[in-house]
Design a protein around this motif. Sequence first.
Motif, PDB file in Angstrom:
ATOM      1  N   ASP A  91     -75.013  13.056  14.206  1.00 16.92           N
ATOM      2  CA  ASP A  91     -75.021  13.374  15.837  1.00 16.92           C
ATOM      3  C   ASP A  91     -75.840  14.385  16.278  1.00 16.92           C
ATOM      4  O   ASP A  91     -75.596  14.974  17.377  1.00 16.92           O
ATOM      5  N   GLY A 116     -78.523  14.871  16.563  1.00 15.23           N
ATOM      6  CA  GLY A 116     -79.836  14.413  17.510  1.00 15.23           C
ATOM      7  C   GLY A 116     -81.016  14.311  16.660  1.00 15.23           C
ATOM      8  O   GLY A 116     -82.150  14.241  17.185  1.00 15.23           O
ATOM      9  N   LYS A 117     -80.924  14.069  15.416  1.00 16.79           N
ATOM     10  CA  LYS A 117     -82.225  13.793  14.444  1.00 16.79           C
ATOM     11  C   LYS A 117     -82.947  12.964  14.977  1.00 16.79           C
ATOM     12  O   LYS A 117     -84.182  12.826  15.271  1.00 16.79           O
ATOM     13  N   SER A 118     -82.374  11.255  15.213  1.00 21.13           N
ATOM     14  CA  SER A 118     -83.189  10.282  15.724  1.00 21.13           C
ATOM     15  C   SER A 118     -83.611  10.409  16.950  1.00 21.13           C
ATOM     16  O   SER A 118     -84.841  10.090  17.305  1.00 21.13           O
ATOM     17  N   THR A 119     -82.857  10.963  17.977  1.00 22.86           N
ATOM     18  CA  THR A 119     -83.531  11.149  19.262  1.00 22.86           C
ATOM     19  C   THR A 119     -84.554  12.238  19.402  1.00 22.86           C
ATOM     20  O   THR A 119     -85.442  11.833  19.991  1.00 22.86           O
ATOM     21  N   SER A 153     -77.991   5.848  25.741  1.00 15.63           N
ATOM     22  CA  SER A 153     -78.496   7.166  25.236  1.00 15.63           C
ATOM     23  C   SER A 153     -79.108   7.179  23.851  1.00 15.63           C
ATOM     24  O   SER A 153     -79.828   7.883  23.378  1.00 15.63           O
ATOM     25  N   LYS A 161     -80.028  20.287  21.749  1.00 15.66           N
ATOM     26  CA  LYS A 161     -79.330  20.106  22.822  1.00 15.66           C
ATOM     27  C   LYS A 161     -79.073  21.418  23.527  1.00 15.66           C
ATOM     28  O   LYS A 161     -77.872  21.641  24.196  1.00 15.66           O
ATOM     29  N   ASP A 203     -79.863  22.107  26.582  1.00 17.03           N
ATOM     30  CA  ASP A 203     -79.648  21.708  28.026  1.00 17.03           C
ATOM     31  C   ASP A 203     -78.105  21.715  28.153  1.00 17.03           C
ATOM     32  O   ASP A 203     -77.824  21.790  29.110  1.00 17.03           O
ATOM     33  N   GLY A 247     -84.183  17.420  22.403  1.00 18.30           N
ATOM     34  CA  GLY A 247     -84.680  16.189  22.179  1.00 18.30           C
ATOM     35  C   GLY A 247     -84.506  15.294  22.881  1.00 18.30           C
ATOM     36  O   GLY A 247     -85.391  14.244  23.293  1.00 18.30           O
TER      37      GLY A 247
END
Length: 440
Positions: A43, A45-48, A79, A178, A180, A217
């Motif tokens: 989670d 955010g690697k794939s995103t 998401s 992240k 943001d 990402g």
Amino acid sequence: DGLKTLKVDDTPLPKSKNLDVLSEYEKSKAKKSASFVVVGHVDAGKSTLMGRLLLDLDVVDQRTIDKYRKEAEAMGKSSFALAWVLDQRTEERSRGVTIDIATNKFETDNTSFTILDAPGHRDFIPNMIAGASQADFAILVVDASTGSFEAGLRGQTREHALLLRSMGVSRVIVAVNKLDTVGWSKDRFDEISQQVSGFLQGSGFQMKNVSFVPVSGLHGDNMVRRSPDPAADWYKGDTLIDELENSEPMARALDKPLRMTISEVFRTTQSPVTISGRLDAGSVQAGDAILIQPSGEKAYIKSLELDGEPVDWTVAGQNVVIHLTHVDPIHVRVGDIVCDTRQPIACVDSFTIKVLAFDILMPMQIDVHRGRLHAAGQISEISALLDKTKGTVLKKKPKIVKPASVARVVVKLGSKVPLETGQRVVLRSNGNTVAAGLLD
Ligand code: GDP
């Protein structure tokens, strides 16, 4: 040998053009090729992040993303649309985790990149080992949102950093992701960068090879384009893609004997035995004979493909598809090694290795991982405890080795496995990494 191959295939042997591959390679001025692995806590955010990179580089189009978004919304997970770019199989989607090392490619002006996606789930560390063993460098994704980084740091992030270093990766780009969610706080970025520097240094990384980039990402900020958010104005450094372009791939073992670990075996219209993988060392050309270990069977290269195009030859560092002839498919398996017929890799059922202990070591059952190869075995003897930096013997035959110590151990395997000096292997026990190191 002649009789054996006749049974399998009685077509004429493929002809070699007898090219001098290394001088062809010099002449071709082939684009620099580099592979990287993406690691980090589940989670983070690697794939995103990777989906966003491929979208912003126009490798995938907005229509595809919109299609994923619709499907994702139908499943109540909107998401995840960007993450699915790397992860296009329904089974995985419904679980929301990336399982395989999905190989994705993209090009910039100077470099042809291969993304070896590595998942963060604990059970999937063997895949990460396979990815890291092929990687020139790594993107370490950390989640900057409040509290998440702290949870990730204690958990998997540290193990990932240690594994990367143990697999020989020395260059790391840390994507502080992240941002943001914390209003692009420079303080938060600095705090995380400082802590990550600390444990990367502790894992043996040199800070001159590590960079930090504040990104989102999800929104694509500081990935290919600079963040349009005024709150992010303080960051004047490189974007993630610039950092990737500035990364030097590792030196290629071009003039060494051929070695390639098979990552896939499949059937194509061109051959019942087609394999793919990355050349770790040496070069090959169409028409060459090769040897497959551990079976010790010979095969011939009917043709080769690079990025979907037929080619006459390929060299270390490139990911290639090879169509074989004159070999029975039962001798060709994922994890096997393709090698030079004159200088083949040996198969061994015991070896000594200098390891960094992640956990307490003693004579115990373990699994040996090298790239995609897994084999059951045991630490049969601890030969010596070594000085961490000098490598000199501190104590002979200690009963146990404590975590973070360096030792030389003897490993016995249940079967013969292709392994040789200089290879990096990881030792695991009950799903945990207990040690990693370099074969003597
Ligand atoms: P992975 O397990 O590391 O591959 O993580 P995913 O890519 O699946 O992302 C996990 C969750 O974090 C998803 O819900 C993403 O939408 C979310 N996420 C990823 N990157 C960002 C980001 O930059 N900002 C925000 N706000 N959320 C993100």
